[in-house]
Design a protein around this motif. Structure first.
Motif, PDB file in Angstrom:
ATOM      1  N   ALA A 101       0.841  -1.199   0.000  1.00 23.86           N
ATOM      2  CA  ALA A 101       0.000   0.000   0.000  1.00 23.86           C
ATOM      3  C   ALA A 101       0.873   1.246   0.000  1.00 23.86           C
ATOM      4  CB  ALA A 101      -0.923   0.012   1.215  1.00 23.86           C
ATOM      5  N   HIS A 102       0.273   2.352  -0.324  1.00 23.74           N
ATOM      6  CA  HIS A 102       0.917   3.658  -0.186  1.00 23.74           C
ATOM      7  C   HIS A 102       1.334   3.856   1.274  1.00 23.74           C
ATOM      8  CE1 HIS A 102       1.290   8.067  -0.088  1.00 23.74           C
ATOM      9  NE2 HIS A 102       1.357   8.041  -1.411  1.00 23.74           N
ATOM     10  N   HIS A 103       2.408   4.591   1.482  1.00 26.71           N
ATOM     11  CA  HIS A 103       2.894   4.837   2.850  1.00 26.71           C
ATOM     12  C   HIS A 103       1.799   5.428   3.742  1.00 26.71           C
ATOM     13  CE1 HIS A 103       5.572   5.993   6.123  1.00 26.71           C
ATOM     14  NE2 HIS A 103       5.079   7.209   6.061  1.00 26.71           N
ATOM     15  N   ARG A 104       1.023   6.332   3.206  1.00 27.17           N
ATOM     16  CA  ARG A 104      -0.065   6.954   3.967  1.00 27.17           C
ATOM     17  C   ARG A 104      -1.075   5.911   4.431  1.00 27.17           C
ATOM     18  NH1 ARG A 104      -2.613   8.847  -0.107  1.00 27.17           N
ATOM     19  NH2 ARG A 104      -4.335   7.360   0.062  1.00 27.17           N
ATOM     20  N   VAL A 105      -1.366   4.965   3.560  1.00 26.64           N
ATOM     21  CA  VAL A 105      -2.336   3.924   3.891  1.00 26.64           C
ATOM     22  C   VAL A 105      -1.786   2.992   4.960  1.00 26.64           C
ATOM     23  CG1 VAL A 105      -3.665   1.992   2.954  1.00 26.64           C
ATOM     24  CG2 VAL A 105      -3.359   4.078   1.596  1.00 26.64           C
ATOM     25  N   ASN A 108      -2.062   4.645   8.249  1.00 24.43           N
ATOM     26  CA  ASN A 108      -3.447   4.637   8.686  1.00 24.43           C
ATOM     27  C   ASN A 108      -3.828   3.275   9.263  1.00 24.43           C
ATOM     28  OD1 ASN A 108      -6.450   3.928   7.859  1.00 24.43           O
ATOM     29  ND2 ASN A 108      -6.400   6.146   8.071  1.00 24.43           N
ATOM     30  N   LEU A 109      -3.419   2.202   8.624  1.00 25.78           N
ATOM     31  CA  LEU A 109      -3.722   0.851   9.103  1.00 25.78           C
ATOM     32  C   LEU A 109      -3.032   0.571  10.430  1.00 25.78           C
ATOM     33  CD1 LEU A 109      -3.453  -1.129   5.749  1.00 25.78           C
ATOM     34  CD2 LEU A 109      -5.547  -0.496   6.956  1.00 25.78           C
ATOM     35  N   LYS A 110      -1.843   1.096  10.607  1.00 27.65           N
ATOM     36  CA  LYS A 110      -1.115   0.901  11.869  1.00 27.65           C
ATOM     37  C   LYS A 110      -1.867   1.530  13.044  1.00 27.65           C
ATOM     38  CE  LYS A 110       3.626   0.466  10.124  1.00 27.65           C
ATOM     39  NZ  LYS A 110       4.957   1.109  10.048  1.00 27.65           N
ATOM     40  N   LYS A 111      -2.559   2.610  12.802  1.00 22.94           N
ATOM     41  CA  LYS A 111      -3.342   3.244  13.857  1.00 22.94           C
ATOM     42  C   LYS A 111      -4.606   2.454  14.151  1.00 22.94           C
ATOM     43  CE  LYS A 111      -1.801   7.969  12.812  1.00 22.94           C
ATOM     44  NZ  LYS A 111      -2.238   9.316  12.336  1.00 22.94           N
ATOM     45  N   ARG A 112      -5.274   2.003  13.118  1.00 22.49           N
ATOM     46  CA  ARG A 112      -6.563   1.332  13.283  1.00 22.49           C
ATOM     47  C   ARG A 112      -6.419  -0.128  13.690  1.00 22.49           C
ATOM     48  NH1 ARG A 112      -8.533   2.040   7.614  1.00 22.49           N
ATOM     49  NH2 ARG A 112     -10.310   0.765   8.283  1.00 22.49           N
ATOM     50  N   PRO A 124      -0.953 -12.932  20.945  1.00 25.91           N
ATOM     51  CA  PRO A 124      -0.682 -14.158  20.173  1.00 25.91           C
ATOM     52  C   PRO A 124      -1.766 -14.544  19.186  1.00 25.91           C
ATOM     53  CG  PRO A 124      -1.237 -14.680  22.457  1.00 25.91           C
ATOM     54  CD  PRO A 124      -1.043 -13.190  22.392  1.00 25.91           C
ATOM     55  N   GLY A 125      -2.963 -14.003  19.318  1.00 28.55           N
ATOM     56  CA  GLY A 125      -4.032 -14.339  18.379  1.00 28.55           C
ATOM     57  C   GLY A 125      -4.078 -13.459  17.155  1.00 28.55           C
ATOM     58  N   ALA A 126      -3.187 -12.465  17.073  1.00 30.97           N
ATOM     59  CA  ALA A 126      -3.188 -11.529  15.947  1.00 30.97           C
ATOM     60  C   ALA A 126      -2.338 -12.069  14.804  1.00 30.97           C
ATOM     61  CB  ALA A 126      -2.664 -10.167  16.389  1.00 30.97           C
ATOM     62  N   PRO A 127      -2.695 -11.733  13.578  1.00 30.37           N
ATOM     63  CA  PRO A 127      -1.870 -12.159  12.443  1.00 30.37           C
ATOM     64  C   PRO A 127      -0.614 -11.306  12.321  1.00 30.37           C
ATOM     65  CG  PRO A 127      -3.661 -10.790  11.668  1.00 30.37           C
ATOM     66  CD  PRO A 127      -3.880 -10.971  13.145  1.00 30.37           C
ATOM     67  N   ASN A 128       0.384 -11.838  11.669  1.00 30.09           N
ATOM     68  CA  ASN A 128       1.583 -11.075  11.347  1.00 30.09           C
ATOM     69  C   ASN A 128       1.536 -10.649   9.887  1.00 30.09           C
ATOM     70  OD1 ASN A 128       2.531 -11.534  13.906  1.00 30.09           O
ATOM     71  ND2 ASN A 128       4.137 -12.960  13.299  1.00 30.09           N
ATOM     72  N   VAL A 129       1.917  -9.410   9.637  1.00 29.09           N
ATOM     73  CA  VAL A 129       1.995  -8.915   8.268  1.00 29.09           C
ATOM     74  C   VAL A 129       3.383  -8.342   8.023  1.00 29.09           C
ATOM     75  CG1 VAL A 129      -0.467  -8.396   8.119  1.00 29.09           C
ATOM     76  CG2 VAL A 129       1.114  -6.616   8.883  1.00 29.09           C
ATOM     77  N   GLN A 130       3.753  -8.283   6.773  1.00 33.85           N
ATOM     78  CA  GLN A 130       4.980  -7.614   6.367  1.00 33.85           C
ATOM     79  C   GLN A 130       4.592  -6.493   5.425  1.00 33.85           C
ATOM     80  OE1 GLN A 130       7.880 -10.184   4.562  1.00 33.85           O
ATOM     81  NE2 GLN A 130       9.517  -8.662   4.636  1.00 33.85           N
TER      82      GLN A 130
END
Length: 255
Positions: A101-105, A108-112, A124-130
């Motif tokens: 995604a765009h850096h701005r997006v 935004n996802l990191k906040k939400r 431990p129940g959360a997914p990991n993303v790169q």
């Protein structure tokens, strides 16, 4: 390449909650539209563009069992609100899921979805993303597949569409400049938004979309991000040029 239309509706979907509009009361399955998204399978890679609030339902209906990457067009909720539902893919695949995604997006996802992007004391129940930042004029690869970002304007918001080989997916377009249009040269299939017949401040109207299709000259075009105000699927389809089609949920095309 196979393209599966997971959802073809606008931000409220069709039927709209509480609406008495005739299209919202339609019994035609093609008039029932989840929030807009596509699943693409190409060269043994399986990836999705946008995951809105209907993502879980769409994955179950489509029988998608592999998610190699997730691409975002922009940060609006109808395109991102289903991010948490990538968890089953993460648990099954046992590796981080790439998010483009765009850096701005991404910010935004990191906040939400801070608990997904957290690196310390992670639940431990959360997914990991790169996370991978998409920049205009910088193609990137998913496996062996080259993805070319195409920048469009959604009123005053920058949005990315994507070209994958001879297929282009554009949504939430209000305008696009000549430099970006050149990236669409020679494509076979174009997907583009057509909200309704009346003009809209941040989306192509039906006529806007048809004018754009005429300019780009793809072999075929499919309209998506459709509002109930556009009308009944079967009636609208009869008015379209021979190579232009209203997309509908669960439509599959091969390119």
């Amino acid at each position: 390449m196979q393209v599966y239309f997971l959802g073809t509706g606008t931000s409220q979907g069709i039927p709209v909650i509480g609406s008495d509009h005739p299209v919202c009361k339609s019994h035609d399955s093609k008039d029932k539209r989840l929030r807009v998204s596509v699943w693409i399978v190409c060269d043994n890679q399986s990836f999705v563009i946008d995951c809105g609030p209907d993502f879980r339902q769409q994955m179950l209906t489509s029988n998608c069992t592999q998610l190699d990457a997730l691409l975002f067009t922009h940060e609006h909720a109808d395109h991102t609100a289903g991010l948490d539902d990538i968890r089953p893919f993460f648990f099954k695949q046992k590796k981080d899921i790439p998010v483009y995604a765009h850096h701005r997006v991404i910010e935004n996802l990191k906040k939400r979805f801070d608990y997904i992007f957290e690196t310390e004391n992670k639940y431990p129940g959360a997914p990991n993303v790169q996370s991978f930042v998409v920049n205009n004029n910088e193609p990137f690869n998913i496996g062996s597949i080259e993805i070319i970002p195409v920048e469009v304007d959604h009123s005053n918001l920058q949005v990315f569409g994507y070209r994958i080989q001879d297929f282009v997916y554009l949504t939430d377009v209000k305008s696009i400049n000549e430099i970006e249009i050149k990236k669409l040269k020679g494509i076979k299939v174009l997907v583009v938004n057509a909200l309704r017949e009346e003009p809209h401040h941040s989306h192509f109207s039906l006529q806007d979309a048809l004018d754009f299709i005429y300019l780009v000259q793809p072999e075929k075009a499919y309209l998506t991000h459709i509002s109930h105000l556009l009308g009944f699927h079967e009636e609208v389809q009869k008015k379209l040029p021979p190579n232009v089609f209203l997309a509908y949920d669960n439509l599959k095309i091969t390119i």
